[in-house]
Design a protein around this motif. Structure first.
Motif, PDB file in Angstrom:
ATOM      1  N   THR A  56       0.806  -1.289  -0.105  1.00  0.00           N
ATOM      2  CA  THR A  56      -0.157  -0.027  -0.236  1.00  0.00           C
ATOM      3  C   THR A  56       0.959   1.373  -0.006  1.00  0.00           C
ATOM      4  OG1 THR A  56      -1.797  -1.107   1.098  1.00  0.00           O
ATOM      5  CG2 THR A  56      -1.843   1.247   1.360  1.00  0.00           C
ATOM      6  N   GLU A  57       0.378   2.202  -0.661  1.00  0.00           N
ATOM      7  CA  GLU A  57       1.239   3.515  -0.845  1.00  0.00           C
ATOM      8  C   GLU A  57       0.959   4.312   0.402  1.00  0.00           C
ATOM      9  OE1 GLU A  57       2.083   7.296  -4.009  1.00  0.00           O
ATOM     10  OE2 GLU A  57       0.403   5.754  -4.503  1.00  0.00           O
ATOM     11  N   ALA A  58       1.981   4.810   1.143  1.00  0.00           N
ATOM     12  CA  ALA A  58       1.858   5.652   2.229  1.00  0.00           C
ATOM     13  C   ALA A  58       3.231   6.279   2.354  1.00  0.00           C
ATOM     14  CB  ALA A  58       1.298   4.857   3.353  1.00  0.00           C
ATOM     15  N   ASP A  59       3.371   7.335   3.425  1.00  0.00           N
ATOM     16  CA  ASP A  59       4.710   7.651   3.910  1.00  0.00           C
ATOM     17  C   ASP A  59       5.292   6.720   4.584  1.00  0.00           C
ATOM     18  OD1 ASP A  59       4.400  10.137   2.336  1.00  0.00           O
ATOM     19  OD2 ASP A  59       3.095  11.019   3.931  1.00  0.00           O
ATOM     20  N   LEU A  60       4.711   6.455   5.701  1.00  0.00           N
ATOM     21  CA  LEU A  60       5.327   5.321   6.666  1.00  0.00           C
ATOM     22  C   LEU A  60       4.835   4.094   6.661  1.00  0.00           C
ATOM     23  CD1 LEU A  60       5.579   8.107   9.590  1.00  0.00           C
ATOM     24  CD2 LEU A  60       7.583   7.406   7.994  1.00  0.00           C
ATOM     25  N   LEU A  61       5.597   3.043   6.826  1.00  0.00           N
ATOM     26  CA  LEU A  61       4.993   1.561   7.065  1.00  0.00           C
ATOM     27  C   LEU A  61       5.387   1.356   8.556  1.00  0.00           C
ATOM     28  CD1 LEU A  61       3.952  -1.247   6.439  1.00  0.00           C
ATOM     29  CD2 LEU A  61       5.803  -1.789   5.366  1.00  0.00           C
TER      30      LEU A  61
ATOM     31  N   LEU B 127       7.513  -2.659  -1.725  1.00  0.00           N
ATOM     32  CA  LEU B 127       7.156  -1.521  -0.740  1.00  0.00           C
ATOM     33  C   LEU B 127       6.918  -0.296  -1.396  1.00  0.00           C
ATOM     34  CD1 LEU B 127       9.619  -2.172   2.231  1.00  0.00           C
ATOM     35  CD2 LEU B 127       7.242  -2.891   2.100  1.00  0.00           C
ATOM     36  N   ARG B 128       5.876   0.258  -1.132  1.00  0.00           N
ATOM     37  CA  ARG B 128       5.420   1.438  -1.714  1.00  0.00           C
ATOM     38  C   ARG B 128       5.379   2.874  -0.761  1.00  0.00           C
ATOM     39  NH1 ARG B 128       0.098   1.112  -4.794  1.00  0.00           N
ATOM     40  NH2 ARG B 128       0.761   2.866  -5.736  1.00  0.00           N
ATOM     41  N   VAL B 129       6.314   2.807   0.282  1.00  0.00           N
ATOM     42  CA  VAL B 129       6.377   3.729   1.290  1.00  0.00           C
ATOM     43  C   VAL B 129       7.753   4.363   1.273  1.00  0.00           C
ATOM     44  CG1 VAL B 129       4.874   2.454   2.538  1.00  0.00           C
ATOM     45  CG2 VAL B 129       7.445   2.005   2.915  1.00  0.00           C
ATOM     46  N   ARG B 130       7.937   5.428   1.912  1.00  0.00           N
ATOM     47  CA  ARG B 130       9.245   6.108   2.333  1.00  0.00           C
ATOM     48  C   ARG B 130      10.036   5.422   3.205  1.00  0.00           C
ATOM     49  NH1 ARG B 130       7.115  11.860   2.921  1.00  0.00           N
ATOM     50  NH2 ARG B 130       9.355  12.494   3.115  1.00  0.00           N
ATOM     51  N   ALA B 131       9.457   5.108   4.307  1.00  0.00           N
ATOM     52  CA  ALA B 131      10.400   4.442   5.439  1.00  0.00           C
ATOM     53  C   ALA B 131       9.312   3.333   6.144  1.00  0.00           C
ATOM     54  CB  ALA B 131      10.599   5.528   6.349  1.00  0.00           C
ATOM     55  N   VAL B 132      10.411   2.518   6.469  1.00  0.00           N
ATOM     56  CA  VAL B 132       9.658   1.220   7.254  1.00  0.00           C
ATOM     57  C   VAL B 132      10.340   1.490   8.671  1.00  0.00           C
ATOM     58  CG1 VAL B 132       9.691  -1.196   7.515  1.00  0.00           C
ATOM     59  CG2 VAL B 132      10.012  -0.328   5.217  1.00  0.00           C
ATOM     60  N   VAL B 133       9.249   1.532   9.611  1.00  0.00           N
ATOM     61  CA  VAL B 133       9.397   1.906  10.966  1.00  0.00           C
ATOM     62  C   VAL B 133       9.033   0.504  11.926  1.00  0.00           C
ATOM     63  CG1 VAL B 133       9.037   3.506  12.813  1.00  0.00           C
ATOM     64  CG2 VAL B 133       8.525   4.165  10.447  1.00  0.00           C
ATOM     65  N   PRO B 134      10.018  -0.184  12.236  1.00  0.00           N
ATOM     66  CA  PRO B 134       9.785  -1.539  13.146  1.00  0.00           C
ATOM     67  C   PRO B 134       8.909  -1.125  14.304  1.00  0.00           C
ATOM     68  CG  PRO B 134      11.952  -1.637  12.315  1.00  0.00           C
ATOM     69  CD  PRO B 134      11.339  -0.118  12.022  1.00  0.00           C
ATOM     70  N   THR B 135       7.884  -1.800  14.570  1.00  0.00           N
ATOM     71  CA  THR B 135       7.278  -1.869  15.930  1.00  0.00           C
ATOM     72  C   THR B 135       7.545  -2.954  16.914  1.00  0.00           C
ATOM     73  OG1 THR B 135       5.156  -2.863  15.046  1.00  0.00           O
ATOM     74  CG2 THR B 135       5.388  -0.253  14.860  1.00  0.00           C
ATOM     75  N   GLY B 136       8.428  -4.010  16.440  1.00  0.00           N
ATOM     76  CA  GLY B 136       8.759  -5.050  17.162  1.00  0.00           C
ATOM     77  C   GLY B 136      10.042  -5.547  16.700  1.00  0.00           C
ATOM     78  N   PRO B 137      10.763  -6.425  17.296  1.00  0.00           N
ATOM     79  CA  PRO B 137      11.944  -7.243  16.725  1.00  0.00           C
ATOM     80  C   PRO B 137      12.028  -7.605  15.491  1.00  0.00           C
ATOM     81  CG  PRO B 137      11.198  -8.530  18.457  1.00  0.00           C
ATOM     82  CD  PRO B 137      10.109  -7.368  18.302  1.00  0.00           C
TER      83      PRO B 137
END
Length: 254
Positions: free
Chosen positions: A160-165, A182-192
């Motif tokens: 999905t297109e978005a700024d942050l994943l 991926l269609r995002v600018r940055a991948v932000v981990p919420t887990g390990p």
């Protein structure tokens, strides 16, 4: 890294560094693999190191069926509490919150949310949209709204297109193939460890910022939301322009 096995039940604790206070998670299932526990312990060590804390990552595995879980967790808790070690564990997969007694460290979802959103906005200050892989916590949804980010509802968040994943419900959720879609600018981990090593390399090649999970998820180790936002934003700012990628920059800083 070493494994300390328990005598009272079929369980173990993976300890990265000896003779240091430890933080980590406790999981329970019919078979918890030691290799995965070692990876989780090492990730927590990096988080503590990047925060300049002389402590170690740990990760506990309790092998028990659902019917035997309560007895096994109780035996595990009693034995570890008697060790000459300052270990604190957060209840994770298969372990009920509140069941670890004196060795339990509460899982503060609000601090986690504060840190991951701060990391994403530091990487992309003008971000306006976010997509979440997995079921988001109410705390994450609230933090995104409070910081002015619109959540894009999607059946297939990884394309999905978005700024942050925001992703982290599963170790290795993004492999190199998924990274290429991926269609995002940055991948932000919420887990390990949600990205494989090859996925991080593919993100770099494709111009997608893959942020270090041991930094983005460090909020619960910090103590309050304001401090978590400030500390994590500062670390991300210092590694975002690293020649290779932010993950390697954070590893070097740790």
């Amino acid at each position: 890294m070493f494994i300390r096995k328990l005598a009272s039940t079929d369980a173990f604790v993976a300890v990265d560094l000896a003779d240091a206070p430890g933080h980590g998670v406790a999981r329970c299932a019919p078979k918890i693999l030691q290799g995965g526990a070692k990876d989780l312990a090492r990730t927590t060590t990096y988080a503590l190191a990047v925060l300049e804390r002389r402590e170690t990552g740990i990760s506990a595995g309790i092998n028990a069926t659902p019917n035997d879980r309560d007895i096994a967790v109780a035996a595990f808790t009693d034995e570890v509490a008697g060790w000459d070690a300052d270990y604190r564990l957060t209840a994770a997969k298969g372990v009920e919150a509140g069941s670890l007694g004196a060795i339990e460290q509460a899982n503060d979802a609000a601090l986690l949310a504060a840190g991951v959103v701060a990391a994403g906005l530091t990487a992309c200050p003008d971000a306006g949209t976010a997509v979440i892989d997995g079921s988001p916590s109410p705390e994450l949804v609230a933090e995104l709204a409070n910081r002015g980010l619109t959540v894009v509802e999607a059946d297939q968040p990884l394309t999905t297109e978005a700024d942050l994943l925001f992703v982290g419900f599963k170790v290795g959720a993004i492999d190199h193939g998924a990274a290429d879609r991926l269609r995002v600018r940055a991948v932000v981990p919420t887990g390990p460890l949600p990205l494989t090593t090859r996925a991080i390399a593919h993100c770099r090649r494709n111009g997608v910022l893959a942020l270090p999970d041991f930094v983005t998820t460090a909020g619960p180790l910090i103590g309050n939301a304001g401090s978590a936002r400030d500390a994590i934003s500062g670390i991300i700012s210092s590694v975002i322009g690293h020649t290779d990628c932010p993950v390697l920059g954070a590893c070097e800083r740790a």
